[in-house]
Scaffold this motif. Structure first.
Motif, short mmCIF file in Angstrom:
data_model
loop_
_atom_site.label_atom_id
_atom_site.label_comp_id
_atom_site.label_asym_id
_atom_site.label_seq_id
_atom_site.Cartn_x
_atom_site.Cartn_y
_atom_site.Cartn_z
N HIS A 185 0.83 -1.21 0.00
CA HIS A 185 0.00 0.00 0.00
C HIS A 185 0.86 1.25 0.00
O HIS A 185 1.98 1.24 0.51
CB HIS A 185 -0.89 0.04 1.25
N ALA B 106 0.43 5.56 0.75
CA ALA B 106 -0.43 6.68 1.15
C ALA B 106 0.31 7.99 0.94
O ALA B 106 1.51 8.09 1.25
CB ALA B 106 -0.82 6.54 2.62
N VAL C 47 -5.83 12.30 3.97
CA VAL C 47 -5.28 11.31 3.04
C VAL C 47 -5.58 11.81 1.63
O VAL C 47 -6.74 11.89 1.22
CB VAL C 47 -5.92 9.92 3.27
N TYR D 109 -4.39 7.23 -2.20
CA TYR D 109 -4.13 5.93 -1.60
C TYR D 109 -4.09 4.89 -2.71
O TYR D 109 -4.94 4.88 -3.59
CB TYR D 109 -5.21 5.58 -0.56
N CYS E 39 -3.54 0.66 -3.43
CA CYS E 39 -3.29 -0.70 -2.93
C CYS E 39 -2.99 -1.60 -4.11
O CYS E 39 -3.75 -1.62 -5.08
CB CYS E 39 -4.45 -1.34 -2.20
N ALA F 145 -9.22 -0.91 2.77
CA ALA F 145 -8.37 0.26 2.99
C ALA F 145 -9.15 1.35 3.72
O ALA F 145 -8.65 1.98 4.65
CB ALA F 145 -7.82 0.79 1.67
N ILE G 46 -8.19 2.91 7.19
CA ILE G 46 -7.93 4.34 7.37
C ILE G 46 -8.71 4.85 8.59
O ILE G 46 -8.19 5.59 9.41
CB ILE G 46 -8.29 5.12 6.07
N ILE H 221 -9.58 5.49 -3.93
CA ILE H 221 -8.56 4.50 -3.58
C ILE H 221 -8.25 3.69 -4.83
O ILE H 221 -9.14 3.03 -5.38
CB ILE H 221 -9.03 3.61 -2.42
N PRO I 168 -3.32 0.23 5.82
CA PRO I 168 -3.34 1.67 6.09
C PRO I 168 -2.60 2.11 7.35
O PRO I 168 -1.87 3.11 7.31
CB PRO I 168 -4.83 1.98 6.19
#
Ligand SMILES: Cc1cc2nc3c(=O)[nH]c(=O)nc-3n(C[C@H](O)[C@H](O)[C@H](O)COP(=O)(O)OP(=O)(O)OC[C@H]3O[C@@H](n4cnc5c(N)ncnc54)[C@H](O)[C@@H]3O)c2cc1C
Lengths: 811, 299
Positions: free
Chosen positions: A625, A627, A640, A643, A645, A666, A670, A704, A731
């Motif tokens: 992942h 961020a 955030v 993001y 993944c 996710a 978060i 995401i 996360p």
């Protein structure tokens, strides 16, 4: 054939239009209402001796028009003990309450209003007992006992995973890092709270429809608690409005069963409101973690030793299994030759902890990843490179000593991330931070085991029926709590039987109509049931081709094929509609049943001690992942911004369900890492409703980005692995890393709330110009930018915020 | 529980004169509270404001009609105002106000607060009157309207009166509303074009979050960007909206620089007396109450 890319999941339309029927939507109109009386929360008592219900209050409750019964522990037939592994939780407490949500009475009423009035009339006499609210305190000598007279006191389980000699290896390791971490309680906060309805039928069957993840196992839990033959209990489980582990094990079931036994044959419903759901529902275990990591100067991991203390609250639920999985993942998805993981699980008078997506693993992920980042900083290595260097591959031995014969595509996840513009462009993005804002980028690398582990057979049985109408019914014995396994089942069956989506219909789990299977949990739902289903469909296809041979005058079944709605002769094109074929066959002949048992690690290592069942696991989903965050210097708030993944879930069957699992995991991770901040003081929940239990809203989440690596798990149905849980684990470590990148401090206590962030910013402010304390690799990280300069009054002003600018123009 | 829908103010006052009557505007506070209360405490009748047209208007009027221009924090009107007043009907929803050109153009500090109040559904239901009558220290409309020097128009069967908003808000959940009285409108003096308007809410998430600290600021800049007057009002740091005359005074004659703002912030931190609760500690609130001033350097 149904394409996995374009087809929407089969439950999408009914859910989007509100047509789907959830448990309570199916309740008959003449249901009685049952509700639990939980006086601890009202009295502010988390541990107390129950002297009894105030008889005058019971009389008052019974005097409320419409109130029929006030049931207590004395009315419970059977053991009055529920629990999945450990039978330690009373259905109704008779002598002691062990947490503030413990029920002491059950009220049965004609209407919701009468129930509310009846419950409001009740009073309990409870003498407060000294409580214990911290697992480490709970394990000290002389601590108040949560379960008096229990051998082992408050220690529910102590276990050890030992491979190689971590102590010795740490002594000689060139680099040694230590860290202490803590992770908080988390509330599942599913949309549909715990609910169901039940009726005792004239033939003695207790017929229940419940929002549950484990209908087949529930029968045994209910039967044990209420003294019933489990096989006289029927449990149906329509689509759930969310579960996440919180509906694995009895929630309303035993109370509802008791109510139905005392309702004179009338149906009874029970639904917890949001406050009761938070008060009495299971939570994610809070954990304290003490870690030591040893490595070579080139970053090769040599040893890891850690001690984990899990707080299981008042009852065991799946605490032992949660801790087991956490321990098994404690060293991260890395090759570590010497490992020592000690786990202790303690009873306290806190809310009950139990199963929650990321089952023990979400708690250890920020710890092993935190130390990996510290190692990268210390050795001036790129954090992604360090992970690539140590990442597990197929054929490696993992930290439990299991040789991974299963699919492992972690390295591809990392490669994908390393090439992502958010990673390659991180430095430019970071320095372009707006005024009063710090930016940071962080990565994490996580995994999550699939299935129940050795010693606990992970099994599913699928049943497929060719109906008289010529379509197929799939009897899905594993509930769909929203994760999309039902849609996956429909897709697998459609592909295997070569039918259009409308040719497949699903029967949701029902212990009478479907065959026994394990729970909807543990990343095993689609894997195990899907395998059974493919087998059942293949057998069905073979049978139908042979049965059709006669009608089509084909003397070889291979000359025939299943086509949408028919069996067809390949060369001549002659065909027999399935509806016609069905009429030739008896019902028995139109059924196909097959089962699947998840394979287990063959070289069962002797590394684990203290685990009765469930150790070790063989299959894992992996993910990397990333961020990108912004930190506001004035408030400590973390936003955030982006993001990403990258998930190794084997082969992707349906892209939308796959992405939804990655994104939903996710998002929930978060919330766990940043906003939720579930608080319990002296056993009393402070976060009592959704105005304080702050799950992220759409505005708190970026889009995401979900990427899949092209993997394949040979034992999986069409090569897939379970991806329901792994996304939740990423996360917390990725955000902590991004935060460290932004402010120069690693926070090790979660959540990363504004309070902690602001305090960390303030602490660093004086020295902010001197760069970071350690890890000065300028290629990956620069020192923290100084806070907004306190310049002279005539100095240049920081840039305008676009939003404010436009507002002012209008003014 | 009975719900009635009067169509005019006289009908409203008649309905409110009945025992156990309670005003229902959007219900976003009231219904939440009733759910948590024992049944016995519930009102007998809810009197809905939905169908009373007179409560749903927004209009700009010439100023000078006010009965009491002086609030406790000095003259209600900033020098240099346009001598115009925007009158906001009490039953306007937050969404209606947020979309209204007059609110956006004249009262951006209020618009900024409305934009972060609750969430779209809550803004569609909740009203300005409900926000003020709930009198929560975290009510998002309160700091901007106090800083703007708003007045409330109250009326009942026995007549109408006006009060400075500061005199209307008595404490958490307490207002100067008399029994049978309704809030009819809010009168907001329009600040001059030389007044910078700013609102910031710090919640624990981006939507559906009660303010942990909020700040409404009106700053009139004179020649060369020198501050001629500042009005600062904080939410969620005390029992009602909190003002800090010392910090306001300290800004006068300065520019909106980080130095001047940091000095004012120190005064704020020394004086503010917030509490701990489940959302934030007192220390955090104190720190951030001061810090939020630094954002004004970006104005
Ligand atoms: C999910 C959720 C999120 C929220 N988020 C926020 C937020 O971010 N910020 C915020 O400030 N608030 C928030 N609130 C609170 C609430 O929405 C606001 O305070 C709203 O403005 C209340 O208005 P209403 O019309 O719904 O009031 P109601 O609930 O109808 O009334 C509230 C009280 O005021 C009285 N009342 C209403 N109008 C009048 C009148 N004209 N005259 C006399 N008395 C009257 C009622 O009798 C009642 O006592 C939130 C509420 C919810 C449920």
């Amino acid at each position: 054939m149904p394409s996995s890319k374009s087809a929407p999941r089969c439950d999408a339309l009914a859910k989007a239009t509100g047509a789907e029927r959830y448990a309570l939507d199916l309740a008959p109109a003449d249901c009685l209402f049952a509700g639990a009386f939980r006086p601890g929360a009202v009295l502010g008592i988390a541990h107390g001796r129950l002297r009894g219900l105030d008889p005058a209050s019971v009389a008052a409750a019974l005097a409320v028009p419409g109130v029929l019964r006030v049931l207590t522990a004395a009315d419970v037939p059977g053991t009055n003990r529920q629990g999945i592994v450990h039978k330690d939780q009373p259905v109704l407490c008779g002598e002691v309450i062990r947490h503030a949500g413990d029920p002491v009475a059950l009220v049965l009423a004609e209407s919701a209003l009468a129930l509310r009035r009846g419950l409001a009339a009740l009073r309990a006499d409870i003498e407060p007992l000294p409580g214990v609210f911290n697992p480490e305190e709970a394990l000290k000598k002389g601590a108040p006992l949560v379960h008096a007279g229990r051998k082992g006191g408050n220690l529910l389980l102590s276990a050890l995973i030992e491979k190689g000699d971590a102590r010795q290896a740490l002594k000689s390791a060139p680099v040694v890092l230590r860290g202490e971490f803590s992770t908080p309680v988390q509330e599942h906060a599913f949309l549909e709270t715990q609910c169901g309805f039940a009726q005792l039928l004239p033939d003695g069957v207790l017929d229940m429809t419940v929002s549950t993840q484990a209908p087949f196992r529930d029968r045994f839990e209910i039967g044990h608690a209420l003294g019933l033959d489990p096989l006289t209990i029927r449990v149906r489980s329509p689509y759930l409005g969310g579960g996440f582990g919180g509906k694995d094990g009895s929630t309303v079931q035993c109370l509802l069963g008791l109510a139905a036994l005392c309702a004179g044959g009338r149906p009874v419903r029970m639904a917890w409101d949001r406050e009761e759901s938070i008060l009495a529902g299971y939570k994610r275990h809070a954990v304290r973690l003490r870690y030591t990591l040893g490595a070579d100067e080139d970053g090769t991991l040599l040893a890891l030793s850690c001690r984990l203390t899990y707080d299981t609250g008042a009852y065991a639920h799946l605490g032992g299994e949660v801790m087991e999985l956490g321990m098994e993942h404690a060293a991260g998805p890395y090759r570590v030759p010497n490992v020592r993981v000690e786990g202790r699980l303690a009873y306290t008078n806190n809310p009950i902890a139990g199963a929650f997506r990321g089952f023990g693993v979400a708690q250890v992920s920020p710890a092993f990843e935190g130390l990996l980042d510290a190692l990268a900083a210390k050795l001036c290595l790129d954090p992604l490179e360090l992970r690539r260097k140590n990442a597990l591959h197929t054929g490696d031995e993992n930290s439990s000593g299991v040789t991974l014969t299963s699919s492992v595509h972690l390295a591809q996840c990392l490669d994908e991330l390393a090439a992502h513009p958010h990673w390659t462009g991180r430095e430019a993005w970071r320095v372009a931070a707006p005024p009063l804002t710090r930016r940071g980028v962080g990565v994490s690398c996580v995994f999550n085991g699939m299935g129940y582990g050795r010693g606990l057979p992970d099994m599913a049985i699928a049943k497929v029926e060719l109906t008289e109408a010529g379509d197929f019914l799939i009897y899905t014995s594993v509930p769909d709590m929203g994760q999309g396994n039902a849609a996956a089942f429909a897709l697998l069956a459609a592909q295997e039987l070569n039918q259009p989506p409308e040719g497949i219909r699903l029967v949701q789990p029902d212990t009478e109509r479907c065959h026994p299977s394990g729970s909807s949990s543990a990343g095993r739902t689609t894997y195990t049931y899907g395998n059974a289903l493919l087998k059942a469909c293949a057998a069905m296809r073979a049978k139908l081709l042979t049965r059709a041979a006669m009608a089509l005058m084909a003397d070889e079944a291979e000359a025939l094929e299943l086509v949408p709605g028919a069996v067809q002769h390949r060369t001549t094109g002659r065909s027999l509609p399935l509806a016609a074929l069905a009429r030739f066959l008896s019902r028995d002949d139109r059924l196909s049943v097959a089962e699947f048992l998840m394979p287990v690690a063959q070289d069962r290592p002797d590394t684990g001690r203290g685990f009765a069942i469930g150790f070790p696991h063989l299959f894992f989903a992996f993910a990397a992942h990333l961020a990108r965050i912004e930190v506001d210097e004035l408030t400590g708030r973390v936003r955030v911004c982006d993001y990403v993944c990258v998930t190794d879930g084997g082969r992707v069957l349906g892209r939308s369900c796959f992405d939804q699992q990655a994104q939903g995991g996710a998002a929930q991770g978060i919330g766990f890492a940043l906003t939720e901040d579930f608080q319990v003081r002296q056993g009393l929940i402070q976060t009592r409703d959704l105005s304080t239990c702050l799950i992220p809203t759409a505005l708190d989440l970026p889009d995401i980005e979900s990427l899949a690596v092209d993997g394949c798990e040979p034992t999986g149905p069409r090569g897939l692995k379970g991806v329901g849980e792994v996304g939740l684990n990423g996360p917390a470590p990725a955000l902590a890393a991004a935060l460290e990148d932004a402010i120069g401090t690693r926070l090790r206590d979660f959540p990363l709330n504004p309070e902690r962030v602001l305090a960390a910013l303030k602490k660093r402010r004086p020295s902010s110009k001197s760069g970071r304390e350690s890890g000065t690799n300028s290629a990956t990280k620069a020192g923290p930018k100084p806070v907004a300069k306190l310049g002279p009054e005539s100095g240049p002003k920081p840039g305008l915020k676009p939003g404010l600018k436009s507002e002012r123009r209008r003014a | 529980m009975n719900v009635v829908f009067p169509r005019s103010l006289p009908e409203l006052f008649a309905a409110l004169a009945e025992p156990g009557a309670r005003i229902l505007a959007g219900g976003t506070d009231l219904l939440v509270r009733l759910r948590a209360q024992p049944e016995a405490a519930a009102p007998a009748t809810l009197v809905s404001l939905e169908r009373i047209a007179a409560l749903h208007n927004v209009a700009e009027e010439a100023g000078g009609q006010s009965h009491s221009l002086d609030g406790v924090f000095g003259p209600a009107r900033l020098p240099g105002t346009l001598h115009r007043v925007v009158r906001l009907g009490a039953a306007c929803t937050h969404a209606e106000l947020l979309a209204h050109p007059l609110v956006r153009a004249r009262l951006p500090v209020l618009a900024q607060a409305l934009a972060v109040l609750g969430s779209p559904p809550v803004r569609n239901m909740g009203t300005l009157g409900g926000n003020l009558c709930t009198a929560s220290p975290a009510g998002d409309c309160l700091p901007p309207l106090l800083a703007l020097g708003a007045e409330v128009e109250l009326a009942s069967a026995s007549g109408a009166r006006r009060l400075a908003l500061a005199d209307f808000l008595l404490g958490p959940g307490r207002t100067a509303l008399a029994p049978g009285e309704a809030l009819i409108a809010v009168h907001v003096p329009v600040p001059g074009v030389d007044v910078r308007q700013h609102f910031e809410k710090v919640g624990r998430r981006e939507a559906l979050a009660v303010a942990v600290v909020s700040l409404a600021a009106l700053v009139r800049l004179g020649h060369g960007g020198i501050i001629a007057e500042a009005r600062l009002a904080w939410g969620s740091v005390g029992p009602t909206v909190w003002r800090c005359p010392e910090a306001e005074a300290a800004l006068i004659g300065r520019r909106l620089s980080l130095t001047a703002l940091s000095e004012a912030a120190a005064l704020v931190r020394a004086r503010v007396r917030p509490i701990d609760d489940v959302r934030a500690s007192a220390d955090y609130r104190r720190e951030v109450a001061g810090n939020l001033l630094l954002r004004l350097a970006e104005l």
